[in-house]
Design a protein around this motif. Structure first.
Motif, PDB file in Angstrom:
ATOM      1  N   GLY A  16       0.795  -1.223   0.000  1.00 16.88           N
ATOM      2  CA  GLY A  16       0.000   0.000   0.000  1.00 16.88           C
ATOM      3  C   GLY A  16       0.827   1.273   0.000  1.00 16.88           C
ATOM      4  O   GLY A  16       0.368   2.324   0.455  1.00 16.88           O
ATOM      5  N   LEU A  17       2.033   1.215  -0.529  1.00 15.10           N
ATOM      6  CA  LEU A  17       2.861   2.422  -0.608  1.00 15.10           C
ATOM      7  C   LEU A  17       2.278   3.363  -1.662  1.00 15.10           C
ATOM      8  O   LEU A  17       1.981   2.938  -2.779  1.00 15.10           O
ATOM      9  CB  LEU A  17       4.296   2.024  -0.990  1.00 15.10           C
ATOM     10  N   GLY A  18       2.109   4.619  -1.302  1.00 20.33           N
ATOM     11  CA  GLY A  18       1.496   5.581  -2.228  1.00 20.33           C
ATOM     12  C   GLY A  18       2.269   5.665  -3.538  1.00 20.33           C
ATOM     13  O   GLY A  18       3.500   5.739  -3.535  1.00 20.33           O
ATOM     14  N   ILE A  19       1.544   5.666  -4.635  1.00 22.29           N
ATOM     15  CA  ILE A  19       2.209   5.639  -5.945  1.00 22.29           C
ATOM     16  C   ILE A  19       3.044   6.900  -6.165  1.00 22.29           C
ATOM     17  O   ILE A  19       4.076   6.865  -6.836  1.00 22.29           O
ATOM     18  CB  ILE A  19       1.164   5.445  -7.076  1.00 22.29           C
ATOM     19  N   ARG A  20       2.619   8.028  -5.578  1.00 25.06           N
ATOM     20  CA  ARG A  20       3.391   9.260  -5.744  1.00 25.06           C
ATOM     21  C   ARG A  20       4.609   9.285  -4.833  1.00 25.06           C
ATOM     22  O   ARG A  20       5.385  10.240  -4.845  1.00 25.06           O
ATOM     23  CB  ARG A  20       2.503  10.482  -5.472  1.00 25.06           C
ATOM     24  N   HIS A  21       4.757   8.242  -4.050  1.00 17.32           N
ATOM     25  CA  HIS A  21       5.944   8.132  -3.202  1.00 17.32           C
ATOM     26  C   HIS A  21       6.995   7.241  -3.858  1.00 17.32           C
ATOM     27  O   HIS A  21       7.967   6.849  -3.226  1.00 17.32           O
ATOM     28  CB  HIS A  21       5.570   7.558  -1.834  1.00 17.32           C
ATOM     29  N   ILE A  22       6.739   6.881  -5.106  1.00 19.73           N
ATOM     30  CA  ILE A  22       7.659   5.979  -5.813  1.00 19.73           C
ATOM     31  C   ILE A  22       8.252   6.723  -7.013  1.00 19.73           C
ATOM     32  O   ILE A  22       7.516   7.319  -7.805  1.00 19.73           O
ATOM     33  CB  ILE A  22       6.923   4.709  -6.290  1.00 19.73           C
ATOM     34  N   THR A  23       9.565   6.684  -7.136  1.00 18.98           N
ATOM     35  CA  THR A  23      10.250   7.338  -8.253  1.00 18.98           C
ATOM     36  C   THR A  23      11.081   6.316  -9.018  1.00 18.98           C
ATOM     37  O   THR A  23      11.784   5.501  -8.416  1.00 18.98           O
ATOM     38  CB  THR A  23      11.190   8.450  -7.733  1.00 18.98           C
ATOM     39  N   VAL A  24      10.966   6.363 -10.332  1.00 23.86           N
ATOM     40  CA  VAL A  24      11.824   5.537 -11.195  1.00 23.86           C
ATOM     41  C   VAL A  24      12.832   6.467 -11.855  1.00 23.86           C
ATOM     42  O   VAL A  24      12.464   7.486 -12.435  1.00 23.86           O
ATOM     43  CB  VAL A  24      10.994   4.814 -12.280  1.00 23.86           C
ATOM     44  N   SER A  25      14.093   6.097 -11.760  1.00 23.30           N
ATOM     45  CA  SER A  25      15.140   6.934 -12.340  1.00 23.30           C
ATOM     46  C   SER A  25      15.821   6.188 -13.479  1.00 23.30           C
ATOM     47  O   SER A  25      16.170   5.023 -13.352  1.00 23.30           O
ATOM     48  CB  SER A  25      16.164   7.284 -11.264  1.00 23.30           C
ATOM     49  N   THR A  26      16.011   6.880 -14.584  1.00 22.19           N
ATOM     50  CA  THR A  26      16.609   6.237 -15.756  1.00 22.19           C
ATOM     51  C   THR A  26      17.718   7.096 -16.335  1.00 22.19           C
ATOM     52  O   THR A  26      17.715   8.320 -16.187  1.00 22.19           O
ATOM     53  CB  THR A  26      15.537   5.982 -16.839  1.00 22.19           C
ATOM     54  N   SER A  27      18.638   6.434 -17.013  1.00 20.36           N
ATOM     55  CA  SER A  27      19.696   7.170 -17.698  1.00 20.36           C
ATOM     56  C   SER A  27      19.221   7.651 -19.066  1.00 20.36           C
ATOM     57  O   SER A  27      19.987   8.275 -19.797  1.00 20.36           O
ATOM     58  CB  SER A  27      20.926   6.278 -17.851  1.00 20.36           C
ATOM     59  N   GLY A  28      17.966   7.341 -19.403  1.00 24.91           N
ATOM     60  CA  GLY A  28      17.412   7.843 -20.664  1.00 24.91           C
ATOM     61  C   GLY A  28      17.076   6.745 -21.657  1.00 24.91           C
ATOM     62  O   GLY A  28      17.282   6.911 -22.864  1.00 24.91           O
ATOM     63  N   ILE A  29      16.541   5.636 -21.172  1.00 27.14           N
ATOM     64  CA  ILE A  29      16.148   4.528 -22.049  1.00 27.14           C
ATOM     65  C   ILE A  29      14.771   4.871 -22.619  1.00 27.14           C
ATOM     66  O   ILE A  29      13.739   4.746 -21.938  1.00 27.14           O
ATOM     67  CB  ILE A  29      16.089   3.194 -21.258  1.00 27.14           C
ATOM     68  N   ILE A  30      14.747   5.298 -23.860  1.00 26.72           N
ATOM     69  CA  ILE A  30      13.516   5.862 -24.432  1.00 26.72           C
ATOM     70  C   ILE A  30      12.339   4.888 -24.439  1.00 26.72           C
ATOM     71  O   ILE A  30      11.228   5.259 -24.025  1.00 26.72           O
ATOM     72  CB  ILE A  30      13.809   6.428 -25.843  1.00 26.72           C
ATOM     73  N   PRO A  31      12.515   3.644 -24.874  1.00 27.87           N
ATOM     74  CA  PRO A  31      11.341   2.749 -24.858  1.00 27.87           C
ATOM     75  C   PRO A  31      10.753   2.599 -23.455  1.00 27.87           C
ATOM     76  O   PRO A  31       9.532   2.545 -23.289  1.00 27.87           O
ATOM     77  CB  PRO A  31      11.905   1.413 -25.367  1.00 27.87           C
ATOM     78  N   GLY A  32      11.612   2.550 -22.446  1.00 22.25           N
ATOM     79  CA  GLY A  32      11.130   2.424 -21.071  1.00 22.25           C
ATOM     80  C   GLY A  32      10.349   3.655 -20.639  1.00 22.25           C
ATOM     81  O   GLY A  32       9.319   3.550 -19.968  1.00 22.25           O
ATOM     82  N   ILE A  33      10.842   4.831 -21.015  1.00 25.16           N
ATOM     83  CA  ILE A  33      10.155   6.077 -20.637  1.00 25.16           C
ATOM     84  C   ILE A  33       8.753   6.105 -21.245  1.00 25.16           C
ATOM     85  O   ILE A  33       7.764   6.429 -20.580  1.00 25.16           O
ATOM     86  CB  ILE A  33      10.986   7.291 -21.113  1.00 25.16           C
ATOM     87  N   LEU A  34       8.654   5.724 -22.507  1.00 26.45           N
ATOM     88  CA  LEU A  34       7.342   5.765 -23.172  1.00 26.45           C
ATOM     89  C   LEU A  34       6.419   4.682 -22.627  1.00 26.45           C
ATOM     90  O   LEU A  34       5.220   4.911 -22.434  1.00 26.45           O
ATOM     91  CB  LEU A  34       7.534   5.626 -24.688  1.00 26.45           C
ATOM     92  N   ASN A  35       6.980   3.506 -22.364  1.00 29.39           N
ATOM     93  CA  ASN A  35       6.149   2.445 -21.779  1.00 29.39           C
ATOM     94  C   ASN A  35       5.622   2.858 -20.410  1.00 29.39           C
ATOM     95  O   ASN A  35       4.467   2.608 -20.073  1.00 29.39           O
ATOM     96  CB  ASN A  35       6.953   1.146 -21.640  1.00 29.39           C
ATOM     97  N   LEU A  36       6.487   3.489 -19.635  1.00 25.03           N
ATOM     98  CA  LEU A  36       6.070   3.908 -18.294  1.00 25.03           C
ATOM     99  C   LEU A  36       4.936   4.931 -18.381  1.00 25.03           C
ATOM    100  O   LEU A  36       3.983   4.890 -17.601  1.00 25.03           O
ATOM    101  CB  LEU A  36       7.266   4.502 -17.542  1.00 25.03           C
ATOM    102  N   ALA A  37       5.042   5.831 -19.345  1.00 18.74           N
ATOM    103  CA  ALA A  37       3.974   6.827 -19.522  1.00 18.74           C
ATOM    104  C   ALA A  37       2.656   6.132 -19.838  1.00 18.74           C
ATOM    105  O   ALA A  37       1.612   6.455 -19.272  1.00 18.74           O
ATOM    106  CB  ALA A  37       4.350   7.792 -20.637  1.00 18.74           C
TER     107      ALA A  37
END
Ligand code: SF4
Length: 462
Positions: A181-202
């Motif tokens: 039950g951890l709040g979703i806005r309390h979770i951060t994903v950090s990337t070095s710039g993997i474009i497919p991952g960024i778009l999938n996450l969106a």
């Protein structure tokens, strides 16, 4: 037949497993409650299950909680670095202290294949991706030892977007109201710039925060500092970030580690500001960490200030932060799987007190006394750590931790103040966290989110 890893199972998996065993679905709630709220990881201790069911679960599942090989605690800021063992693979995780809250920094890979030259993890090579259960296990093992953890950043060892499927599984498990039950806005994903991952996450529509480790304002330099830039150059990355914001409407945290005379000049600050135009971005500046390579020394404070002031003058919200945990090798870019066995606490002067043995696996809630941080006796700090936070104009988001491509937000490597529920002070209890043992509490307002209507309209284009 090999046993399934219990912590890798989703809530829906647990419901199916219970029904397959001829049990009612509420048994899934009970088992998840024991794991995620009470931190009990042995089926035989789950006292509200029948002996027969406990035995059957024992026969079918293993609980892949990591073995703690060592822990080092910073005497300066309370940050704790853990070395965990997963069946022979060792991984580091970090618990970052802030007054009234702890942020867990979790690893997603054993090593990292991207080889950024300023990052100890990148220099240690790549072994394998971590499973859902192994990521969840890092979080729960730290929480069982330290008490409630309020924020989570995926910016330990490895590139999260290269282990995307398991990353999403771990986020879903830790966010699910019947699980942690951890709040979703309390979770951060950090990337070095993997474009497919960024778009999938969106497109995933989860609502987690995104941080991007940029570290350079032009391709020529970024190709050297973040080699994956050759595959995903800045222009394409910018296009992907614009699309991310179109879909989510969320501000993005830009992580920028400053290395003396490498990427910290005022003209480079201007170049960074030009690059970010049109994006809604919060910029975290943090002096890079020492990892033994003389080419990469932390920028001195006056250069950090000049860099930040220029960005501020260009209209960007900027935080200039101190690196946390550097005295125990737990700061950004320093994770290298080298904590010595046992428990060591750094003195305020930076030396180590050691010799204590690693504790037993946590028992039922209340069995072990959580280690509450730099102040002994379980009392939390009453005021911010010295040097933390530095100057900040604006206040954001995503978190900046590792000197690698990732860092949490506010407070240096911490998750940002913005992650705290609105109007809640640092000392107040986060209602989305676990309730007292035996009385699991459901989270509030932490469910996955869909696309926000008119999301793009929230962008503050420059
Ligand atoms: S900075 Fe991040 S992406 Fe680069 S090598 Fe280190 S862990 Fe990997």
């Amino acid at each position: 037949m090999s046993k399934m890893d219990a912590l890798s199972l989703s809530y829906e998996d647990w419901v199916r497993e219970m029904e397959a065993l001829g049990e009612k679905r509420f048994r899934a709630d009970q088992v998840c409650g024991w794991f995620y709220r009470r931190h009990v990881f042995e089926f035989q201790l789950m006292s509200d299950l029948s002996l027969e069911l406990r035995n059957r679960l024992d026969g079918a599942f293993r609980v892949g909680l990591p073995k703690m090989l060592g822990m080092r605690a910073s005497g300066r800021d309370g940050t704790k670095k853990f070395l965990f063992d997963f069946d022979g693979s060792s991984v580091e995780s970090v618990a970052i202290w802030h007054p009234g809250r702890i942020t867990a920094c979790v690893s997603t890979q054993v090593g990292c294949p991207l080889g950024c030259p300023f990052c100890a993890t990148g220099q240690s090579g790549f072994e394998r991706n971590m499973t859902v259960g192994e990521m969840v296990g890092q979080f729960l093992a730290m929480e069982a030892r330290l008490g409630e953890i309020k924020n989570l950043v995926f910016m330990g060892m490895g590139e999260p977007m290269l282990n995307y499927h398991n990353l999403i599984g771990a986020i879903r498990n830790l966010n699910h109201p019947k699980m942690r039950g951890l709040g979703i806005r309390h979770i951060t994903v950090s990337t070095s710039g993997i474009i497919p991952g960024i778009l999938n996450l969106a497109r995933e529509g989860l609502g987690v925060r995104l941080a991007v480790s940029l570290h350079a304002p032009n391709d020529e330099l970024r190709d050297q500092l973040v080699p994956i830039n050759a595959q995903y150059p800045l222009k394409e990355l910018k296009r992907a970030l614009m699309e991310y914001q179109e879909i989510t409407g969320d501000r993005i945290t830009i992580e920028y580690s400053l290395f003396d005379q490498v990427n910290d000049s005022v003209p480079m600050a201007r170049q960074l500001g030009e690059y970010l135009k049109g994006l809604s971005a919060f910029v975290n500046l943090i002096p890079g960490s020492c990892v033994g390579d003389q080419r990469f020394r932390p920028s001195p404070p006056f250069r950090v200030r000049a860099f930040g002031d220029l960005l501020t003058a260009m209209g960007y919200p900027v935080a200039m932060r101190q690196s946390k945990g550097s005295d125990v090798g737990g700061a950004c870019g320093q994770l290298r799987r080298q904590v010595s066995p046992g428990i060591q606490e750094a003195s305020p002067q930076g030396g180590q007190r050691g010799g204590e043995q690693a504790p037993k696996a946590p028992g039922p809630a209340g069995d072990s006394k959580p280690d509450r941080g730099p102040n002994k006796g379980g009392r939390r700090q009453a005021s911010a750590s010295k040097g933390e936070g530095g100057k900040a104009s604006g206040g954001d988001s995503g978190g900046s931790r590792r000197g690698g491509h990732k860092k949490p937000a506010a407070g240096g490597r911490s998750a940002p103040e913005g992650n705290r529920p609105r109007g809640e002070g640092p000392g107040k209890r986060d209602r989305s966290g676990p309730g007292p043992a035996g009385r699991p509490r459901g989270p509030r307002g932490n469910g996955p989110r869909g696309k926000r209507p008119g999301g793009a309209g929230r962008n503050k284009g420059r």
